[in-house]
Design a protein around this motif. Structure first.
Motif: not given
Length: 520
Positions: A122-126, A155-158, A141-142, A105-108
């Motif tokens: 998710g498509p935005d790879r958070k 970590v880094v947020k958008e 959320e990162y 279920q995970y893209s990475r």
């Protein structure tokens, strides 16, 4: 640049740092240079060869070549109770007996470390962090997130700056003036600031205060109280926590210390030194890896084992090989297939695998018919070969006291930051990263190069990783900007990158090959 993986041997990979400032000429790109120069305004600069660290999803050997200054190092923070595997395009986790625990279920996905794993969805790879039950302990959320080391992750947020968090997600400190930061090792974390000649690296202590000011062109990670660093002349040496030179800056390349020994390169040949810089094995081999009381060496194109007196223990006969790492068996490649030998060089498991990795806690990852599984020391498939890939993080943690998810970069959307991140993303073949800072027209260019990425030679990728990019100047007029930069493969010649601000975000922009600028 900070160093994280480096070296590759065809279908599998060797880990060697190659931070060399070299001119690069790739035959593959000879016909592409014209197109590239039209778009980039490089005035005939040849396309150079590309990176790992940190694009993903190419052959495992190429992926491994991206990431890591590595030394063969048993014992790290990895928990292998659950193994990450890829089915189709998604990652999940299985038990060491092959039972699916967390469905794909995970893209990475990274390995579990200290009870948590970093994953992207998710498509935005958070990015976020899960426990072994699959529950998010820190929500996704990162845009950047590292694995936890010494109880801290970065970590880094958008649109934000790097922050250090604990395993409850509580921010411990932020780094507003930092370009990049990497996971703690031996109580020190490498960080960089952006200079006119590229990134300069220093080190943070546990409280986030700089212990060693940024002054090095490249660094490894601290191990046994010392760290390999590269000075402005391109020479590698070793420093202690006080930035005092403990091993002279002599080498073309240098790896972290393990058990009092470090792998170094001098005049294109590899050897091993002790903590005082004295030669253990003279630098006369094509490659070398300390392996307990032996050394895995490459003579010409073949691998074998020697002792400290350089007496041959297992003759150089294998086209590739991995160390014993204290175990009974080592993975070796004979001809086109991989098998496993004992310490006398006799095959215990005959070459029958398309790829094989070393044993870790009784299991070894192998590939057969383009699928991956895990065998025990008898060759029995404890976990059948049903999976499409084993993630890069698994391989890196096997070899070194580090992780594939080791770095976080500022996401502050200013022209200088955007230009630097786009350039490093593009040249390091992290096309996902480059696309984050690209306009529609620029993305079309990136897509053209992405389609050719599998054709790029491993040596070209390695040379590209050695590129150093320096930001010299930025001129802004309204919603347009021009960034002047240099690259180490072009003798410091000034080059231009054009950016445009759309929806309050700066993006790299190409329009018909001739970007416009409204300023003077």
């Amino acid at each position: 640049m900070s160093v994280l993986c480096i070296g590759c041997c065809g279908e599998s990979a060797r880990f060697d740092i190659v931070w060399t400032q070299v001119f690069v000429a790739s035959v593959l790109f000879a016909g592409c240079n014209v197109l590239f120069c039209i778009f980039m305004g490089f005035n005939g600069v040849g396309i150079t060869d590309l990176f790992l660290r940190k694009g993903v999803n190419i052959a495992i050997g190429v992926l491994l070549a991206w990431l890591l200054v590595a030394s063969c190092r048993p014992g790290n923070e990895t928990s292998t109770a659950l193994l990450p595997v890829r089915s189709g395009n998604m990652y999940g986790y299985i038990s060491r007996k092959g039972r699916t625990v967390l469905y794909p279920q995970y893209s990475r996905a990274g390995c579990f470390s200290g009870g948590v794993a970093v994953v992207a969805t998710g498509p935005d790879r958070k990015w976020g962090y899960i426990d072994q039950a699959g529950h998010y302990v820190i929500k996704p959320e990162y845009v950047y997130a590292t694995s936890f080391r010494d109880g801290i992750a970065f970590v880094v947020k958008e649109g934000g700056v790097p922050a250090a968090i604990d395993k409850n997600g509580v921010v411990q400190f932020e780094l507003p003036d930092v370009q990049s930061v990497e996971t703690y090792s031996d109580g020190m974390a490498a960080y960089s600031v952006l200079g006119r000649t590229g990134e300069l690296w220093g080190f943070l202590g546990k409280n986030g205060v700089s212990e060693i000011l940024p002054q090095y062109n490249a660094v490894g990670y601290f191990s046994e109280g010392v760290c390999a660093v590269m000075n402005s002349n391109g020479a590698w040496g070793y420093i202690n926590r006080n930035a005092e030179e403990v091993v002279e800056f002599l080498y073309d390349n240098a790896h972290p210390y393990t058990n009092g020994m470090a792998k170094i390169m001098l005049r294109g040949r590899w050897g091993v030194i002790d903590r005082k810089g004295r030669s253990v094995v003279p630098p006369r081999y094509n490659d070398i890896d300390p392996d307990g009381d032996l050394f895995l060496v490459k003579k010409g194109t073949l691998w074998g084992w020697i002792d400290k007196q350089e007496k041959e223990v297992i003759s150089a006969q294998f086209t590739d090989a991995y160390p014993f790492r204290g175990g009974k068996l080592a993975a070796v490649k004979k001809g086109k297939k991989w098998g496993f030998i004992d310490r006398k060089g006799n095959f215990v498991l005959v070459p029958a695998y398309d790829f094989a990795f070393g044993f870790e806690n009784g299991l070894a990852a192998v590939q057969r018919n383009n699928k991956y599984g895990f065998i025990d020391e008898t060759g029995f498939f404890v976990i059948p070969p049903d999976y499409d890939q084993i993630p890069l993080d698994y391989y890196i943690r096997y070899f070194a006291n580090t992780t594939a998810f080791y770095g976080a970069k500022t996401d502050v959307n200013m022209p200088v930051n955007v230009a630097y991140k786009w350039l490093t993303g593009f040249y390091h073949q992290d096309y996902y990263e480059a696309n984050r800072y690209a306009s529609g027209n620029t993305r079309m260019l990136i897509e053209q190069f992405a389609t050719m990425s599998d054709m790029i030679s491993d040596s070209s990728r390695m040379r590209m990783m050695g590129l150093m990019i320096g930001i010299k100047d930025c001129r802004q007029s309204g919603d347009r900007a021009i960034v002047t930069y240099t690259m180490s493969d072009n003798r410091g010649k000034d080059q231009l990158l054009f950016l445009v601000r759309r929806n309050n975000k700066w993006l790299v922009e190409f329009e018909g090959g001739e970007p416009t600028y409204d300023g003077e």
